[in-house]
Write a protein that holds these residues in place. Structure first.
Motif, PDB file in Angstrom:
ATOM      1  N   GLU A   1     -51.363 -11.885  19.553  1.00 61.97           N
ATOM      2  CA  GLU A   1     -50.976 -10.682  20.288  1.00 61.97           C
ATOM      3  C   GLU A   1     -51.033 -10.901  21.798  1.00 61.97           C
ATOM      4  O   GLU A   1     -50.139 -10.462  22.535  1.00 61.97           O
ATOM      5  CB  GLU A   1     -51.881  -9.521  19.881  1.00 61.97           C
ATOM      6  CG  GLU A   1     -51.650  -9.083  18.429  1.00 61.97           C
ATOM      7  CD  GLU A   1     -52.553  -7.936  18.010  1.00 61.97           C
ATOM      8  OE1 GLU A   1     -53.598  -7.733  18.667  1.00 61.97           O
ATOM      9  OE2 GLU A   1     -52.206  -7.248  17.026  1.00 61.97           O
ATOM     10  N   GLN A   2     -52.053 -11.584  22.273  1.00 61.94           N
ATOM     11  CA  GLN A   2     -52.170 -11.840  23.713  1.00 61.94           C
ATOM     12  C   GLN A   2     -51.028 -12.718  24.209  1.00 61.94           C
ATOM     13  O   GLN A   2     -50.483 -12.488  25.297  1.00 61.94           O
ATOM     14  CB  GLN A   2     -53.517 -12.494  24.024  1.00 61.94           C
ATOM     15  CG  GLN A   2     -54.706 -11.571  23.892  1.00 61.94           C
ATOM     16  CD  GLN A   2     -56.022 -12.258  24.202  1.00 61.94           C
ATOM     17  OE1 GLN A   2     -56.132 -13.494  24.123  1.00 61.94           O
ATOM     18  NE2 GLN A   2     -57.035 -11.487  24.563  1.00 61.94           N
ATOM     19  N   THR A   3     -50.658 -13.727  23.422  1.00 62.52           N
ATOM     20  CA  THR A   3     -49.590 -14.637  23.825  1.00 62.52           C
ATOM     21  C   THR A   3     -48.251 -13.922  23.873  1.00 62.52           C
ATOM     22  O   THR A   3     -47.470 -14.092  24.823  1.00 62.52           O
ATOM     23  CB  THR A   3     -49.513 -15.828  22.858  1.00 62.52           C
ATOM     24  OG1 THR A   3     -50.791 -16.462  22.792  1.00 62.52           O
ATOM     25  CG2 THR A   3     -48.489 -16.848  23.331  1.00 62.52           C
TER      26      THR A   3
ATOM     27  N   ARG B   1     -55.741 -13.124  14.861  1.00 59.98           N
ATOM     28  CA  ARG B   1     -54.872 -12.063  15.365  1.00 59.98           C
ATOM     29  C   ARG B   1     -54.820 -11.965  16.897  1.00 59.98           C
ATOM     30  O   ARG B   1     -53.746 -11.828  17.482  1.00 59.98           O
ATOM     31  CB  ARG B   1     -55.345 -10.721  14.787  1.00 59.98           C
ATOM     32  CG  ARG B   1     -54.537  -9.529  15.232  1.00 59.98           C
ATOM     33  CD  ARG B   1     -54.960  -8.286  14.479  1.00 59.98           C
ATOM     34  NE  ARG B   1     -54.031  -7.202  14.703  1.00 59.98           N
ATOM     35  CZ  ARG B   1     -53.875  -6.195  13.869  1.00 59.98           C
ATOM     36  NH1 ARG B   1     -54.587  -6.144  12.763  1.00 59.98           N
ATOM     37  NH2 ARG B   1     -53.016  -5.236  14.141  1.00 59.98           N
ATOM     38  N   LYS B   2     -55.969 -12.014  17.541  1.00 58.41           N
ATOM     39  CA  LYS B   2     -56.057 -11.759  18.980  1.00 58.41           C
ATOM     40  C   LYS B   2     -55.196 -12.721  19.785  1.00 58.41           C
ATOM     41  O   LYS B   2     -54.473 -12.320  20.699  1.00 58.41           O
ATOM     42  CB  LYS B   2     -57.515 -11.833  19.432  1.00 58.41           C
ATOM     43  CG  LYS B   2     -57.726 -11.494  20.900  1.00 58.41           C
ATOM     44  CD  LYS B   2     -59.218 -11.509  21.240  1.00 58.41           C
ATOM     45  CE  LYS B   2     -59.443 -11.154  22.698  1.00 58.41           C
ATOM     46  NZ  LYS B   2     -60.889 -11.167  23.053  1.00 58.41           N
ATOM     47  N   TYR B   3     -55.256 -13.997  19.434  1.00 59.09           N
ATOM     48  CA  TYR B   3     -54.512 -15.010  20.191  1.00 59.09           C
ATOM     49  C   TYR B   3     -53.008 -14.766  20.124  1.00 59.09           C
ATOM     50  O   TYR B   3     -52.303 -14.866  21.132  1.00 59.09           O
ATOM     51  CB  TYR B   3     -54.831 -16.397  19.655  1.00 59.09           C
ATOM     52  CG  TYR B   3     -54.044 -17.507  20.320  1.00 59.09           C
ATOM     53  CD1 TYR B   3     -54.393 -17.941  21.590  1.00 59.09           C
ATOM     54  CD2 TYR B   3     -52.944 -18.075  19.694  1.00 59.09           C
ATOM     55  CE1 TYR B   3     -53.657 -18.946  22.219  1.00 59.09           C
ATOM     56  CE2 TYR B   3     -52.215 -19.072  20.308  1.00 59.09           C
ATOM     57  CZ  TYR B   3     -52.576 -19.500  21.565  1.00 59.09           C
ATOM     58  OH  TYR B   3     -51.840 -20.483  22.189  1.00 59.09           O
TER      59      TYR B   3
ATOM     60  N   ASN C   1     -47.753 -10.744  24.392  1.00 53.71           N
ATOM     61  CA  ASN C   1     -47.776  -9.798  25.506  1.00 53.71           C
ATOM     62  C   ASN C   1     -47.587 -10.481  26.851  1.00 53.71           C
ATOM     63  O   ASN C   1     -47.194  -9.827  27.831  1.00 53.71           O
ATOM     64  CB  ASN C   1     -49.083  -9.003  25.498  1.00 53.71           C
ATOM     65  CG  ASN C   1     -49.149  -8.005  24.354  1.00 53.71           C
ATOM     66  OD1 ASN C   1     -48.120  -7.547  23.851  1.00 53.71           O
ATOM     67  ND2 ASN C   1     -50.356  -7.668  23.916  1.00 53.71           N
ATOM     68  N   ARG C   2     -47.847 -11.780  26.914  1.00 54.48           N
ATOM     69  CA  ARG C   2     -47.592 -12.544  28.144  1.00 54.48           C
ATOM     70  C   ARG C   2     -46.129 -12.964  28.258  1.00 54.48           C
ATOM     71  O   ARG C   2     -45.742 -13.617  29.230  1.00 54.48           O
ATOM     72  CB  ARG C   2     -48.477 -13.793  28.192  1.00 54.48           C
ATOM     73  CG  ARG C   2     -49.950 -13.533  28.395  1.00 54.48           C
ATOM     74  CD  ARG C   2     -50.663 -14.790  28.886  1.00 54.48           C
ATOM     75  NE  ARG C   2     -50.481 -15.904  27.979  1.00 54.48           N
ATOM     76  CZ  ARG C   2     -51.320 -16.203  26.990  1.00 54.48           C
ATOM     77  NH1 ARG C   2     -52.396 -15.449  26.795  1.00 54.48           N
ATOM     78  NH2 ARG C   2     -51.095 -17.242  26.212  1.00 54.48           N
TER      79      ARG C   2
ATOM     80  N   SER D   1     -49.009 -21.273  16.859  1.00 57.97           N
ATOM     81  CA  SER D   1     -50.283 -20.647  16.541  1.00 57.97           C
ATOM     82  C   SER D   1     -50.925 -21.381  15.374  1.00 57.97           C
ATOM     83  O   SER D   1     -50.407 -21.372  14.257  1.00 57.97           O
ATOM     84  CB  SER D   1     -50.076 -19.170  16.168  1.00 57.97           C
ATOM     85  OG  SER D   1     -51.302 -18.566  15.860  1.00 57.97           O
TER      86      SER D   1
ATOM     87  N   GLN E   1     -60.213  -9.632  12.463  1.00 56.71           N
ATOM     88  CA  GLN E   1     -59.770 -10.631  13.434  1.00 56.71           C
ATOM     89  C   GLN E   1     -58.619 -11.491  12.913  1.00 56.71           C
ATOM     90  O   GLN E   1     -58.201 -12.422  13.591  1.00 56.71           O
ATOM     91  CB  GLN E   1     -60.943 -11.540  13.811  1.00 56.71           C
ATOM     92  CG  GLN E   1     -62.068 -10.840  14.549  1.00 56.71           C
ATOM     93  CD  GLN E   1     -63.221 -11.771  14.877  1.00 56.71           C
ATOM     94  OE1 GLN E   1     -63.131 -12.987  14.676  1.00 56.71           O
ATOM     95  NE2 GLN E   1     -64.312 -11.226  15.377  1.00 56.71           N
TER      96      GLN E   1
ATOM     97  N   GLN F   1     -44.546 -14.927  26.005  1.00 56.04           N
ATOM     98  CA  GLN F   1     -44.359 -16.251  25.419  1.00 56.04           C
ATOM     99  C   GLN F   1     -44.073 -16.131  23.932  1.00 56.04           C
ATOM    100  O   GLN F   1     -44.708 -15.354  23.221  1.00 56.04           O
ATOM    101  CB  GLN F   1     -45.627 -17.085  25.612  1.00 56.04           C
ATOM    102  CG  GLN F   1     -45.559 -18.487  25.046  1.00 56.04           C
ATOM    103  CD  GLN F   1     -44.665 -19.398  25.863  1.00 56.04           C
ATOM    104  OE1 GLN F   1     -44.874 -19.564  27.056  1.00 56.04           O
ATOM    105  NE2 GLN F   1     -43.668 -19.980  25.217  1.00 56.04           N
TER     106      GLN F   1
ATOM    107  N   LYS G   1     -41.580  -8.833  26.122  1.00 55.97           N
ATOM    108  CA  LYS G   1     -42.536  -9.355  25.161  1.00 55.97           C
ATOM    109  C   LYS G   1     -41.976 -10.606  24.516  1.00 55.97           C
ATOM    110  O   LYS G   1     -40.767 -10.740  24.327  1.00 55.97           O
ATOM    111  CB  LYS G   1     -42.812  -8.294  24.096  1.00 55.97           C
ATOM    112  CG  LYS G   1     -43.934  -8.625  23.144  1.00 55.97           C
ATOM    113  CD  LYS G   1     -44.188  -7.447  22.200  1.00 55.97           C
ATOM    114  CE  LYS G   1     -45.318  -7.761  21.228  1.00 55.97           C
ATOM    115  NZ  LYS G   1     -45.568  -6.618  20.296  1.00 55.97           N
TER     116      LYS G   1
END
Length: 210
Positions: free
Chosen positions: A89-91, A85-87, A93-94, A35, A69, A96, A3
């Motif tokens: 967490e997604q980043t 929030r979403k951006y 998890n990739r 971010s 959000q 990065q 992560k």
């Protein structure tokens, strides 16, 4: 895949968070994702939507809060500020790294939700220099400057909640110190052990939050 690491830089208004972040971004293109925060305040000269902030109406911002959000949000001098929030967490998890530049109230909210982040407090050399920086912007009334200074004193008292404190005396030196922190954090055993164990083919029940 490991992560990504969340790096949170915050400090009093006027301490130079944006300037230091820009220097770090210039030096480390592609090494972490900045971010962009959302705000309801008016755009200042030279700022660009989607680069400095996502500029939002108050109604849209409040709806994002209602829909859960926002990773964090705060109201400051009559305006809302927050992190989608979403951006983030997604980043992460990739795999990065994500770099947040937010105020102290927002950082404390993020710490509750993501305590495994790296929390860095940017502090001025002294309060006189902080007042000079705020006044030098030419964007705030004397009354607003006084409110910002009162808040700054309270925020500096929260330094104990952070992992690191960095003095912004010279921008390039402050960036050097933060780079050293990030490099050191990436080498922590807790962050890398699972990858090493996989490479070596070793089964281990080592517990880590990273």
């Amino acid at each position: 895949m490991s992560k990504g690491m969340l790096i949170v830089l915050s400090g009093p208004s006027g301490v130079g968070k944006g300037t230091v972040r820009q220097e770090l971004t210039r030096r480390n293109k592609g090494q972490f994702i900045y971010s962009v925060s959302m705000t309801t305040r008016q755009m200042r000269p030279g700022e660009e939507n989607g680069v400095d902030y996502f500029f939002s109406s108050e109604d849209d911002f409040k709806q994002a809060i209602k829909d859960d959000q926002m990773l964090e949000y705060n109201q400051y001098v009559g305006n809302y500020y927050g992190t989608p929030r979403k951006y983030v967490e997604q980043t992460l998890n990739r795999g990065q790294d994500v770099f947040l530049e937010i105020d102290v109230g927002g950082a404390m909210q993020v710490k509750e939700k993501m305590p495994d982040g790296v929390f860095i407090f940017l502090t001025p050399p002294d309060l006189q220099s902080l007042r000079g920086r705020i006044t030098g912007r030419g964007t705030d009334s004397p009354a607003t400057i006084d409110r910002r200074m009162d808040r700054a004193v309270n925020e500096i008292n929260l330094m104990k909640e952070y992992d690191y404190a960095v003095v912004n005396d010279v921008v390039s030196l402050a960036a050097d110190r933060i780079e050293a922190i990030i490099e050191s954090e990436h080498l922590k055993v807790e962050r890398v052990i699972q990858d090493y164990l996989k490479v070596l083919g070793v089964k281990n029940d080592y517990k880590t939050n990273y």
